[in-house]
Design a protein around this motif. Structure first.
Motif, PDB file in Angstrom:
ATOM      1  N   CYS A  76       0.836  -1.193   0.000  1.00  0.00           N
ATOM      2  CA  CYS A  76       0.000   0.000   0.000  1.00  0.00           C
ATOM      3  C   CYS A  76       0.872   1.244   0.000  1.00  0.00           C
ATOM      4  O   CYS A  76       1.940   1.277   0.620  1.00  0.00           O
ATOM      5  CB  CYS A  76      -0.872  -0.018   1.248  1.00  0.00           C
ATOM      6  SG  CYS A  76      -1.898   1.441   1.450  1.00  0.00           S
ATOM      7  N   VAL A  77       0.395   2.297  -0.679  1.00  0.00           N
ATOM      8  CA  VAL A  77       1.179   3.518  -0.800  1.00  0.00           C
ATOM      9  C   VAL A  77       1.203   4.360   0.479  1.00  0.00           C
ATOM     10  O   VAL A  77       1.821   5.421   0.502  1.00  0.00           O
ATOM     11  CB  VAL A  77       0.720   4.383  -1.992  1.00  0.00           C
ATOM     12  CG1 VAL A  77       0.941   3.666  -3.312  1.00  0.00           C
ATOM     13  CG2 VAL A  77      -0.741   4.800  -1.861  1.00  0.00           C
ATOM     14  N   TYR A  78       0.576   3.878   1.534  1.00  0.00           N
ATOM     15  CA  TYR A  78       0.658   4.593   2.815  1.00  0.00           C
ATOM     16  C   TYR A  78       1.907   4.219   3.625  1.00  0.00           C
ATOM     17  O   TYR A  78       2.242   4.902   4.582  1.00  0.00           O
ATOM     18  CB  TYR A  78      -0.587   4.313   3.666  1.00  0.00           C
ATOM     19  CG  TYR A  78      -1.744   5.231   3.335  1.00  0.00           C
ATOM     20  CD1 TYR A  78      -1.817   6.502   3.898  1.00  0.00           C
ATOM     21  CD2 TYR A  78      -2.724   4.855   2.443  1.00  0.00           C
ATOM     22  CE1 TYR A  78      -2.856   7.354   3.577  1.00  0.00           C
ATOM     23  CE2 TYR A  78      -3.766   5.703   2.126  1.00  0.00           C
ATOM     24  CZ  TYR A  78      -3.829   6.950   2.691  1.00  0.00           C
ATOM     25  OH  TYR A  78      -4.847   7.806   2.374  1.00  0.00           O
ATOM     26  N   LYS A 147      -7.866  -7.131   3.243  1.00  0.00           N
ATOM     27  CA  LYS A 147      -6.434  -7.125   3.538  1.00  0.00           C
ATOM     28  C   LYS A 147      -6.182  -7.439   5.012  1.00  0.00           C
ATOM     29  O   LYS A 147      -5.326  -8.246   5.346  1.00  0.00           O
ATOM     30  CB  LYS A 147      -5.840  -5.753   3.201  1.00  0.00           C
ATOM     31  CG  LYS A 147      -5.444  -5.570   1.748  1.00  0.00           C
ATOM     32  CD  LYS A 147      -4.771  -4.219   1.645  1.00  0.00           C
ATOM     33  CE  LYS A 147      -4.151  -3.969   0.298  1.00  0.00           C
ATOM     34  NZ  LYS A 147      -3.518  -2.654   0.262  1.00  0.00           N
ATOM     35  N   PRO A 284      -5.780   0.005  -7.624  1.00  0.00           N
ATOM     36  CA  PRO A 284      -4.441  -0.041  -8.220  1.00  0.00           C
ATOM     37  C   PRO A 284      -4.302  -1.132  -9.276  1.00  0.00           C
ATOM     38  O   PRO A 284      -5.045  -2.109  -9.269  1.00  0.00           O
ATOM     39  CB  PRO A 284      -3.526  -0.370  -7.024  1.00  0.00           C
ATOM     40  CG  PRO A 284      -4.364  -0.442  -5.821  1.00  0.00           C
ATOM     41  CD  PRO A 284      -5.784  -0.373  -6.205  1.00  0.00           C
ATOM     42  N   CYS A 309      -3.525   4.217  -7.186  1.00  0.00           N
ATOM     43  CA  CYS A 309      -2.287   4.143  -6.400  1.00  0.00           C
ATOM     44  C   CYS A 309      -1.101   3.736  -7.242  1.00  0.00           C
ATOM     45  O   CYS A 309       0.035   3.789  -6.782  1.00  0.00           O
ATOM     46  CB  CYS A 309      -2.476   3.215  -5.217  1.00  0.00           C
ATOM     47  SG  CYS A 309      -3.505   4.033  -4.008  1.00  0.00           S
ATOM     48  N   ARG A 313      -1.945   8.987  -7.139  1.00  0.00           N
ATOM     49  CA  ARG A 313      -1.911   8.892  -5.666  1.00  0.00           C
ATOM     50  C   ARG A 313      -0.530   8.534  -5.132  1.00  0.00           C
ATOM     51  O   ARG A 313      -0.203   8.782  -3.987  1.00  0.00           O
ATOM     52  CB  ARG A 313      -2.929   7.846  -5.183  1.00  0.00           C
ATOM     53  CG  ARG A 313      -4.323   8.406  -4.977  1.00  0.00           C
ATOM     54  CD  ARG A 313      -5.257   7.316  -4.484  1.00  0.00           C
ATOM     55  NE  ARG A 313      -6.295   7.088  -5.462  1.00  0.00           N
ATOM     56  CZ  ARG A 313      -6.776   5.891  -5.789  1.00  0.00           C
ATOM     57  NH1 ARG A 313      -6.321   4.802  -5.207  1.00  0.00           N
ATOM     58  NH2 ARG A 313      -7.728   5.775  -6.689  1.00  0.00           N
ATOM     59  N   CYS A 344     -10.780   3.884   1.245  1.00  0.00           N
ATOM     60  CA  CYS A 344     -11.012   3.280   2.559  1.00  0.00           C
ATOM     61  C   CYS A 344     -11.187   4.372   3.632  1.00  0.00           C
ATOM     62  O   CYS A 344     -11.478   4.063   4.785  1.00  0.00           O
ATOM     63  CB  CYS A 344      -9.921   2.291   2.920  1.00  0.00           C
ATOM     64  SG  CYS A 344      -8.315   3.024   3.001  1.00  0.00           S
TER      65      CYS A 344
HETATM   66  S1  SF4 Z   1      -6.149   1.707  -2.930  1.00  0.00           S
HETATM   67 FE1  SF4 Z   1      -5.992   2.303  -0.776  1.00  0.00          FE
HETATM   68  S2  SF4 Z   1      -5.434   0.419   0.234  1.00  0.00           S
HETATM   69 FE2  SF4 Z   1      -4.986   0.123  -1.922  1.00  0.00          FE
HETATM   70  S3  SF4 Z   1      -2.810   0.720  -2.162  1.00  0.00           S
HETATM   71 FE3  SF4 Z   1      -4.080   2.492  -2.556  1.00  0.00          FE
HETATM   72  S4  SF4 Z   1      -4.131   3.567  -0.586  1.00  0.00           S
HETATM   73 FE4  SF4 Z   1      -3.523   1.477  -0.181  1.00  0.00          FE
END
Ligand code: SF4
Ligand code: SF4
Length: 430
Positions: A76-78, A147, A284, A309, A313, A344
């Motif tokens: 995840c990109v977080y 997840k 993504p 993502c 993003r 989310c």
């Molecule tokens: S869609 Fe949401 S959960 Fe999936 S990688 Fe992107 S930020 Fe993370």
């Protein structure tokens, strides 16, 4: 190849099954990528990366591990790459985008789970993904329910660490996310025996920002008409950004951008001027999920932007580099990451605003809302995106799909109808 087999064996891979994967990917790549006309010459680098996706890059990771580095996988990109890099670790994105892994994932997960999760778990279970096999730890997050529960299963097979991502963006959520970033830092300090310093973090914040700026530079060329690079190629570059060596990636992508700059100056494009311009928004697209882009670009359209993502993003919003203390650096990191608008989160108005802005910036004619099957957050959010786009008179269609090819014909028919409609509107003759 022989050297790699030895390496794969050492990585405890299932060689026979892996051979099956190695047989299909090159054919698929030839058909989707190498068949394109008028590609920028500098795409050769990315062709090479793909041809060595399970070879040379894995060898580099193994060599780095020999030198004491750790490999950290994430989905995840977080997950903040700045912390990973500052603690002498290598981040790799290991979201899986191939149908090949889905049946193995379905052995442990319900069929009505999103294909991205099934393929990711299947890749580990089947021992056919050398990235998974190279990871010292994988970092999951609490983004969606699928997840969250999948990490519990994955924990039986490898070291999994989970970051608790808030799902609202209030001040108290930010404080919580700062805390989570610190705990992630603690984990890596413990794994590496290194202490995070202000200077190290500063250097990596600057480096990851530089990578973001490079991707942004690439995307800016997609605003021109004719477009100097196909959507498929731009998507490939974004996908590769998740696991290539960061410094090399920046250098090679800037070279590609220099070539695109020339193309723009010469009015040169991959498609004719006035080709219908499509934006894709939604879930993504991990390698080798090129399905929707390929359909669009073989149906008379061009993809000019991805609000996903594996698109905007990933690189929009930089981390503020002005910090005097490590505490301020953590706060700046939290601010940047909480600026990502994933479905989310609730509410998630920022995503609708982003989509509307990109429609203007990239001169988008129509939007394809792409949601992976069984992803409830993205499919539910379609309604508010559809409403906002319709108010602006922008056509939008929703495509809910998985990694298989079964519905390709059906999707192509819908996309062709959309493109025909745009052509008529723009007065473009076929
Ligand atoms: S869609 Fe949401 S959960 Fe999936 S990688 Fe992107 S930020 Fe993370
Ligand atoms: S696509 Fe949706 S369901 Fe699948 S992992 Fe991402 S947020 Fe979860």
């Amino acid at each position: 190849m022989a050297d790699y087999r030895e390496m794969w064996k050492e990585l405890d891979m299932d060689l026979e099954k892996h051979d099956g994967l190695c047989e299909v990917l090159p054919m698929f790549y030839d058909e989707v990528y190498l068949s394109q006309e008028n590609r920028p010459e500098n795409m050769n680098y990315y062709n090479f990366v793909i041809s060595e996706v399970h070879g040379l890059r894995i060898k580099e990771l193994q060599d780095s591990k020999q030198e004491g580095k750790k490999v950290i996988g994430s989905f995840c990109v977080y997950v903040p790459d700045e912390i990973t890099l500052a603690l002498n670790c290598i981040p790799v994105g290991i979201c899986s985008g191939s149908q090949f892994w889905v049946p193995d994932g379905e052995k442990l997960l319900p069929r009505n789970t999103c294909p991205l999760i099934k393929a990711s778990i299947g890749a580990k279970l089947s021992k056919t993904c050398p990235y998974f096999q190279s990871c010292d730890v994988v970092v999951g997050e609490t983004t969606c329910d699928g997840k969250k529960k999948a990490w519990e299963i994955l924990k039986d097979y490898m070291d999994v660490y989970v970051m608790d991502l808030p799902q609202m963006k209030r001040e108290k959520d930010k404080i919580h996310w700062i805390d989570e970033i610190k705990m992630y830092k603690d984990l890596l300090e413990e794994k590496t025996g290194i202490k995070l310093s202000f200077e190290n973090l500063k250097e990596k914040i600057e480096l990851v920002n530089k990578k973001r700026r490079t991707l942004k530079r690439l995307y800016n060329f997609r605003k021109y008409d004719p477009v100097p690079i196909s959507g498929k190629d731009a998507l490939l570059v974004s996908q590769i950004a998740f696991y290539d060596d960061i410094n090399r990636f920046i250098e090679m992508t800037n070279k590609l951008c220099d070539e695109l700059d020339e193309r723009v100056k010469n009015g040169e494009g991959v498609f004719e001027k006035n080709t219908p311009r499509i934006m894709i928004t939604g879930t993504p697209m991990s390698i080798p999920n090129w399905k929707i882009h390929h359909i669009v670009e073989t149906s008379g359209g061009v993809v000019v932007c991805e609000e996903t993502c594996t698109g905007t993003r990933y690189f929009e919003n930089e981390v503020d580099e002005n910090a005097n203390t490590i505490e301020e650096q953590f706060e700046n990191l939290a601010n940047r990451y909480l600026g990502i608008n994933c479905a989310c989160f609730t509410p998630n108005k920022g995503r609708v605003e982003d989509i509307l802005n990109y429609v203007e910036e990239y001169k988008v004619d129509a939007v394809i809302y792409n949601s992976l099957q069984f992803c409830s957050t993205y499919s539910i959010e379609y309604k508010s995106v559809e409403k906002a786009l319709k108010e602006k008179g922008i056509p939008v269609i929703m495509i809910e799909t998985d990694y298989s090819e079964e519905d390709t014909g059906q999707i192509k028919t819908r996309v062709e109808a959309l493109i025909e409609m745009i052509k008529e509107k723009k007065g473009v003759t076929a």
